[in-house]
Motif scaffolding. Structure first.
Motif, PDB file in Angstrom:
ATOM      1  N   HIS A  62      38.579  29.927  46.704  1.00 47.32           N
ATOM      2  CA  HIS A  62      37.439  29.963  45.782  1.00 47.32           C
ATOM      3  C   HIS A  62      37.465  31.258  44.961  1.00 47.32           C
ATOM      4  CE1 HIS A  62      33.580  29.249  44.045  1.00 47.32           C
ATOM      5  NE2 HIS A  62      33.008  30.261  44.674  1.00 47.32           N
ATOM      6  N   ARG A  63      37.797  32.385  45.608  1.00 52.65           N
ATOM      7  CA  ARG A  63      37.925  33.651  44.868  1.00 52.65           C
ATOM      8  C   ARG A  63      39.043  33.541  43.828  1.00 52.65           C
ATOM      9  NH1 ARG A  63      37.559  35.897  50.259  1.00 52.65           N
ATOM     10  NH2 ARG A  63      35.431  36.605  50.672  1.00 52.65           N
ATOM     11  N   LEU A  64      40.132  32.869  44.208  1.00 51.96           N
ATOM     12  CA  LEU A  64      41.243  32.688  43.280  1.00 51.96           C
ATOM     13  C   LEU A  64      40.794  31.869  42.068  1.00 51.96           C
ATOM     14  CD1 LEU A  64      44.267  33.084  42.695  1.00 51.96           C
ATOM     15  CD2 LEU A  64      44.727  31.040  44.070  1.00 51.96           C
ATOM     16  N   ASP A  68      41.052  33.394  38.281  1.00 53.72           N
ATOM     17  CA  ASP A  68      42.041  32.795  37.380  1.00 53.72           C
ATOM     18  C   ASP A  68      41.526  31.450  36.881  1.00 53.72           C
ATOM     19  OD1 ASP A  68      44.217  31.854  36.031  1.00 53.72           O
ATOM     20  OD2 ASP A  68      45.604  31.904  37.741  1.00 53.72           O
ATOM     21  N   SER A  69      41.094  31.407  35.631  1.00 55.68           N
ATOM     22  CA  SER A  69      40.527  30.175  35.077  1.00 55.68           C
ATOM     23  C   SER A  69      41.569  29.075  34.923  1.00 55.68           C
ATOM     24  CB  SER A  69      39.884  30.467  33.713  1.00 55.68           C
ATOM     25  OG  SER A  69      40.854  30.995  32.806  1.00 55.68           O
ATOM     26  N   SER A  70      42.848  29.444  34.925  1.00 55.01           N
ATOM     27  CA  SER A  70      43.910  28.445  34.782  1.00 55.01           C
ATOM     28  C   SER A  70      44.314  27.820  36.119  1.00 55.01           C
ATOM     29  CB  SER A  70      45.145  29.082  34.135  1.00 55.01           C
ATOM     30  OG  SER A  70      45.725  30.060  34.991  1.00 55.01           O
ATOM     31  N   PHE A  71      43.766  28.349  37.222  1.00 60.23           N
ATOM     32  CA  PHE A  71      44.120  27.809  38.532  1.00 60.23           C
ATOM     33  C   PHE A  71      43.529  26.413  38.691  1.00 60.23           C
ATOM     34  CE2 PHE A  71      43.064  27.102  43.026  1.00 60.23           C
ATOM     35  CZ  PHE A  71      44.329  27.210  43.590  1.00 60.23           C
ATOM     36  N   VAL A 113      51.164  28.906  49.359  1.00 56.46           N
ATOM     37  CA  VAL A 113      50.776  27.563  48.947  1.00 56.46           C
ATOM     38  C   VAL A 113      49.964  27.586  47.657  1.00 56.46           C
ATOM     39  CG1 VAL A 113      49.517  25.464  49.583  1.00 56.46           C
ATOM     40  CG2 VAL A 113      50.785  26.743  51.330  1.00 56.46           C
ATOM     41  N   PHE A 114      48.941  28.444  47.598  1.00 59.92           N
ATOM     42  CA  PHE A 114      48.010  28.393  46.478  1.00 59.92           C
ATOM     43  C   PHE A 114      48.390  29.333  45.346  1.00 59.92           C
ATOM     44  CE2 PHE A 114      45.716  26.851  50.202  1.00 59.92           C
ATOM     45  CZ  PHE A 114      45.273  25.629  49.725  1.00 59.92           C
TER      46      PHE A 114
END
Length: 245
Positions: A62-64, A68-71, A113-114
């Motif tokens: 969730h923090r990622l 990063d809006s492109s995630f 992984v993420f």
């Protein structure tokens, strides 16, 4: 993600974290999901680990998402390699003991992984190694890395055997002294066995320092050369997956 104690999961995670957790669990085989459900019916030693692991992974992802809006979580979970990696991660978490081990698995999962900082083969190898090693392995790996990072002489076998010891006053009674010495010897023996295991796994290698005098063969090895333990290329790869450098 530094190697600090894993935060205790909140009793009721926030809605965004719950959504991430459910999306991740939807990509994990039924066996792991059943263990999570079973934890609400009877006490399963794996349940608390899986619950904590799931929530902390979800919080990091969730923090990622926020950073990063492109995630694209949906795209990550749809990749062919995601399910095999998550399966290994959850299976290892269910069998693990200790905060360091769970945090190492969390870091490897988020990065491998993420965040996708490593290839599938590298991440798969890391999860295989993590499933085998214990908290003691992690402590010794970190001690060896710290010695190298601080440009101190790398640790000898004897120094590794003493990792984790704190100075303590011996009891006055002979029985108390005997008990303390027995405990110290037991811990040193365990550290020696762990070091041997790290060497057998190819994570630690032994290298000789520059000679301090004339080198000659002897019954215990070359004279005037101090042999020290260092992280191998494989060991450094594992370290980078599970610790933030």
């Amino acid at each position: 993600m530094n190697m600090t104690s894993l935060p205790r999961p909140k009793t009721s995670p926030s809605a965004p974290v719950r959504e991430v957790a459910m999306a991740i669990l939807g990509c994990v085989p039924l066996g792991s999901m059943l263990q999570l459900v079973a934890g609400g019916i009877w006490k399963d030693p794996a349940f608390e680990n899986l619950r904590k692991f799931t929530v902390t992974i979800a919080e990091e992802v969730h923090r990622l998402q926020q950073r990063d809006s492109s995630f694209d979580l949906e795209e990550v979970l749809s990749r062919d390699e995601t399910q095999p990696l998550l399966t290994r991660a959850f299976d290892a978490a269910a069998r693990s003991f200790g905060e360091r081990k769970l945090e190492a698995l969390r870091n490897a999962t988020v990065q491998g992984v993420f965040e996708r900082q490593y290839s599938f083969d590298m991440s798969a190898m890391v999860f295989t190694l993590l499933d085998r090693i214990t908290e003691g392995h992690l402590v010794i790996l970190q001690a060896i890395f710290n010695a190298e990072a601080q440009r101190r002489p790398a640790l000898t076998d004897h120094e590794v055997a003493l990792v984790g010891f704190e100075p303590q006053r011996l009891p006055k009674s002979p029985e108390g002294q005997k008990a303390v010495h027995a405990s110290i010897n037991q811990t040193m023996s365990l550290n020696e066995l762990i070091l041997d295991d790290l060497k057998n796994m190819g994570l630690v290698e032994v290298k000789g320092d520059r000679p301090t005098g004339i080198v000659a063969p002897s019954a215990t090895g070359p004279t005037n050369i101090q042999f020290r333990n260092r992280l191998s290329k494989k060991g450094r790869l594992l370290y980078e997956h599970i610790f933030l450098i």
